[in-house]
Design a protein around this motif. Structure first.
Motif, PDB file in Angstrom:
ATOM      1  N   LYS A 210     -87.780  29.629  46.001  1.00  0.00           N
ATOM      2  CA  LYS A 210     -86.856  30.385  45.157  1.00  0.00           C
ATOM      3  C   LYS A 210     -87.000  29.890  43.719  1.00  0.00           C
ATOM      4  O   LYS A 210     -86.808  28.703  43.454  1.00  0.00           O
ATOM      5  CB  LYS A 210     -85.414  30.224  45.628  1.00  0.00           C
ATOM      6  N   ILE A 211     -87.342  30.816  42.826  1.00  0.00           N
ATOM      7  CA  ILE A 211     -87.551  30.479  41.412  1.00  0.00           C
ATOM      8  C   ILE A 211     -86.443  31.135  40.592  1.00  0.00           C
ATOM      9  O   ILE A 211     -86.324  32.366  40.589  1.00  0.00           O
ATOM     10  CB  ILE A 211     -88.926  30.978  40.919  1.00  0.00           C
ATOM     11  N   PRO A 212     -85.606  30.363  39.899  1.00  0.00           N
ATOM     12  CA  PRO A 212     -84.581  30.969  39.034  1.00  0.00           C
ATOM     13  C   PRO A 212     -85.241  31.699  37.856  1.00  0.00           C
ATOM     14  O   PRO A 212     -85.985  31.092  37.078  1.00  0.00           O
ATOM     15  CB  PRO A 212     -83.758  29.774  38.560  1.00  0.00           C
TER      16      PRO A 212
ATOM     17  N   PHE B  39     -88.799  36.262  33.006  1.00  0.00           N
ATOM     18  CA  PHE B  39     -89.128  34.926  32.517  1.00  0.00           C
ATOM     19  C   PHE B  39     -88.475  33.887  33.422  1.00  0.00           C
ATOM     20  O   PHE B  39     -87.535  34.191  34.176  1.00  0.00           O
ATOM     21  CB  PHE B  39     -88.619  34.712  31.084  1.00  0.00           C
ATOM     22  N   GLY B  40     -88.966  32.675  33.316  1.00  0.00           N
ATOM     23  CA  GLY B  40     -88.283  31.567  33.955  1.00  0.00           C
ATOM     24  C   GLY B  40     -86.938  31.336  33.303  1.00  0.00           C
ATOM     25  O   GLY B  40     -86.766  31.554  32.100  1.00  0.00           O
TER      26      GLY B  40
ATOM     27  N   ASN C 252     -84.549  25.719  31.971  1.00  0.00           N
ATOM     28  CA  ASN C 252     -84.962  25.232  33.280  1.00  0.00           C
ATOM     29  C   ASN C 252     -86.483  25.110  33.255  1.00  0.00           C
ATOM     30  O   ASN C 252     -87.206  26.072  33.518  1.00  0.00           O
ATOM     31  CB  ASN C 252     -84.488  26.183  34.383  1.00  0.00           C
ATOM     32  N   LYS C 253     -86.976  23.933  32.918  1.00  0.00           N
ATOM     33  CA  LYS C 253     -88.415  23.728  32.752  1.00  0.00           C
ATOM     34  C   LYS C 253     -89.171  23.885  34.068  1.00  0.00           C
ATOM     35  O   LYS C 253     -90.312  24.373  34.090  1.00  0.00           O
ATOM     36  CB  LYS C 253     -88.677  22.347  32.151  1.00  0.00           C
TER      37      LYS C 253
ATOM     38  N   ALA D 291     -93.038  26.944  37.243  1.00  0.00           N
ATOM     39  CA  ALA D 291     -93.369  27.631  38.493  1.00  0.00           C
ATOM     40  C   ALA D 291     -93.749  29.087  38.231  1.00  0.00           C
ATOM     41  O   ALA D 291     -94.708  29.613  38.825  1.00  0.00           O
ATOM     42  CB  ALA D 291     -92.192  27.551  39.463  1.00  0.00           C
ATOM     43  N   LEU D 292     -93.012  29.746  37.330  1.00  0.00           N
ATOM     44  CA  LEU D 292     -93.340  31.139  37.028  1.00  0.00           C
ATOM     45  C   LEU D 292     -94.687  31.242  36.326  1.00  0.00           C
ATOM     46  O   LEU D 292     -95.459  32.175  36.582  1.00  0.00           O
ATOM     47  CB  LEU D 292     -92.239  31.756  36.163  1.00  0.00           C
TER      48      LEU D 292
END
Length: 707
Positions: free
Chosen positions: A229-231, A339-340, A344-345, A350-351
């Motif tokens: 899960k990528i915010p 976008f990411g 949140n680096k 990850a994106l």
């Protein structure tokens, strides 16, 4: 109470004094007329943009003196009138502008002080983000102010955050040089303002501008499988929106002929039983949906059976080759950039990895998106985007469902009669170069040589709608005008493009010889009418006097049907085809007539017997096998799609069973179909009904229960 936030507070200082009434030599307009027109366009722009702005109008050189500084210190700030205090821009401000200049004169420096004082103290409980003063004067009347007061005023303007703009004279021109213009230039430079002439400002205000809004992110987790899960945050890049979203509607009173936004037309909704025309109370009414011509009730208990799309989500269903997603598969509802999540680096990293992997493998992600809890799910494509300025994101575009795509069959063009010569191809290449929009204007006359630049062109229809709104507000009783020339120019070809392409077009006309195609109409057989009474008289015994001498006699043998065949009919299509073939006509000449006859026999059939149509198809297929198989294949492809659209699946099954399907390459090498599976796949034609919300009486519901 928290203060109200305002994006901008602007006061327009309009010089209406004696020195601005002299017409100029160029176009005959005076400085006052230009200033009034420019002020009206500025007010109009602010009204239509519907931004959080406050606007006031200050008259310089007016007949009366009306301002706070003059009331506090009598004898100062003369001939300066606060015509409209800071408020939301309205059409009445434009109507209140003076139509004629006065014979007085005022001090422009005092007008700046009055405007600054009113912005600072004229509005209470308001937090202003930007404070602007627009000065419109020709600086012919001197301000009579020493340098010390000027520096003190500039220092105060800088502390309060005021911005001074000067519209009218060119304060940087060598021709306009005097002490007052130098002071005005100092105000503009020290307060970081702007200056422009009336001509430049009117060109800038030529088109209505959309209100600038900050992008609001849609925050969600991009789910890939059960564990990843990528915010992310999605921002709308392109969206199809109406020109006017929210506008206050007014009702015109026919008695007083005035419009009111606080009044309206009262509407009552009642339910009527169509059988006995009685009114049904809301307690005895349930909701329902209309499916075709059938009404289906939908009660509250049925709501529990509705499909639940789940909570807000963005789930990846899988990945596919980028070549599988073509422009025909996109629905065009809008474009978003993903976008990411900000600050949140890990999500941004990850994106970025996902984008680079998709780009390297030439893949596209297919995702299911639920915008909010309870909203219907939609399918989207996630495509990688890497800009040269290290701009990494995913573009999200909606995908069409199967029933939204219309299959269209076009005839093949790779035939000998469609081939072009090298000369014709070169002509088209020259035309493409001549119509290059990136070089549509002369470099010596224009800074930008590109015509119709992407993301910079305004919508002509939107501009005309906003023009109509402004015209209706200022002229309530007059008909709407035609689009102005500035809007119509957006439809015209640039002169340089037209000049370059003129010679090439003439060359193309000579290269391609066009022959006029005459559409042959069907010959309508005209049968001469016959009077049955005359016929009966001719067969009766002769009487004492003969009255048939003046009446033309009719020969019934002349009405026998001609034996020559002119066109393929539906009664005996095969024999008509053979008769016309004996006259020297080819398969290509008769293919259209044969196809029309077969379609008429199938679509116009009422008894369900398609034997004659299938025999005609078999005969036509055998003839095409000998010469041109694509004539039959191309027609059959279109014909099967039309049968599917008309729900004639029984005919499709007969075509497959009677072996009158496509002609394969094994039967004729000229065919483009290798096997039946290549081109004969039939798709489902289920359609989703359009549900219309209707009200159904409880009596109708009881009828369904009894059934």
């Amino acid at each position: 109470m928290a203060p109200t936030k305002v994006d901008q507070a602007t006061i327009i200082i309009l010089d209406v004094g004696r020195k601005v009434s002299v017409p100029e030599e160029k176009n005959g307009q005076s400085f006052f007329e230009k200033g009034r027109e420019c002020a009206g366009r500025i007010i109009e722009r602010k009204i239509i943009s519907q931004g959080k702005n406050l606007l006031g109008i200050l008259l310089l050189g007016s007949k009366t003196t009306k301002n706070n500084l003059a009331e506090q210190a009598p004898g100062t700030c003369k001939n300066i009138e606060m015509l409209t205090e800071l408020q939301t821009p309205s059409w009445s401000m434009i109507r209140s502008l003076p139509t004629e200049p006065s014979k007085s004169k005022g001090n422009w420096f005092d007008a700046l002080l009055v405007a600054a004082e009113h912005i600072k103290n004229g509005v209470f409980s308001t937090k202003i983000a930007q404070k602007k003063i627009i000065l419109m004067t020709n600086f012919i009347v001197p301000c009579d102010t020493d340098e010390k007061q000027i520096k003190q005023a500039i220092s105060g303007f800088q502390e309060e955050g005021f911005e001074v703009d000067v519209i009218g004279p060119d304060i940087y021109s060598e021709e306009n040089k005097n002490y007052d213009i130098e002071l005005a230039r100092l105000f503009v430079e020290e307060t970081k303002g702007a200056t422009a002439t009336f001509d430049y400002t009117m060109r800038y205000l030529l088109f209505h501008k959309k209100k600038a809004t900050n992008a609001v992110p849609w925050n969600v987790d991009l789910s890939i499988g059960p564990n990843i899960k990528i915010p992310v945050s999605a921002y709308i890049r392109i969206k199809d929106e109406p020109v006017v979203k929210k506008w206050n509607k007014a009702i015109r009173n026919p008695v007083t002929n005035t419009a009111s936004s606080s009044e309206g037309v009262k509407k009552d909704k009642i339910h009527i039983n169509t059988e006995d025309q009685t009114t049904v109370t809301s307690d005895n009414v349930i909701n329902g949906y209309e499916y075709g011509q059938q009404i289906i009730p939908f009660s509250d208990c049925d709501k529990s059976m509705l499909y639940d799309p789940g909570q807000k989500s963005l789930k990846v269903y899988g990945f596919t080759k980028a070549s599988n997603i073509t422009w025909q598969n996109l629905n065009g509802d809008g474009l978003s950039y993903v976008f990411g999540r900000k600050h949140n680096k890990k999500a941004q990293y990850a994106l970025r990895c996902l984008v680079e992997c998709l780009l390297e493998l030439d893949l596209v992600g297919i995702v299911r998106r639920v915008y909010n809890n309870g909203n219907a799910p939609k399918m989207y494509a996630l495509m990688p985007v890497i800009d040269t300025s290290n701009f990494v994101c995913l573009s999200m575009v909606g995908i069409c469902y199967k029933d939204e795509i219309k299959n269209m069959a076009f005839p093949v063009t790779n035939l000998k009669k469609y081939t072009c010569t090298d000369e014709q191809v070169d002509c088209f290449k020259e035309l493409i170069k001549a119509m290059d929009l990136t070089n549509a204007y002369d470099e010596s006359e224009f800074d930008d040589t590109e015509a119709f630049p992407i993301a910079k062109m305004v919508s002509p229809s939107a501009q005309y709608i906003l023009d109509c709104i402004a015209y209706r507000a200022m002229h309530p009783g007059k008909p709407l005008p035609q689009p102005r020339d500035d809007i119509m120019m957006l439809f015209k070809i640039p002169p340089l493009i037209e000049k370059k392409s003129r010679d090439v077009i003439e060359k193309l006309k000579k290269s391609f010889v066009l022959n006029k195609v005459e559409v042959k109409k069907r010959d309508k057989k005209q049968v001469q009418a016959m009077d049955i009474d005359d016929y009966c008289q001719q067969n009766q015994p002769s009487t004492s006097f003969d009255i048939t001498n003046d009446i033309p006699k009719i020969d019934l043998n002349s009405f026998k049907k001609s034996e020559s065949v002119v066109r393929i009919g539906t009664i005996n299509a095969v024999s008509d085809y053979e008769a016309l073939k004996q006259e020297g006509k080819t398969v290509a000449d008769l293919s259209s007539q044969m196809c029309d006859a077969i379609e008429s026999m199938i679509f116009g059939n009422l008894d369900g017997n398609f034997s004659r149509a299938l025999d005609a198809m078999m005969h036509f297929r055998n003839e095409c096998i000998k010469s041109e198989p694509n004539l039959y294949n191309n027609w059959l492809k279109t014909f099967v799609l039309e049968l599917a659209d008309r729900k004639r699946n029984n005919v499709i099954e007969m075509i497959n069973a009677q072996n009158v399907n496509y002609i394969l390459q094994s039967e004729n090498s000229l065919s483009t179909i290798k096997s039946h599976s290549d081109d004969s796949q039939l798709y489902e034609t289920d359609t989703v009904p359009e549900l219309t919300d209707v009200q159904i009486s409880s009596e109708v519901n009881d009828l369904f229960d009894n059934m």
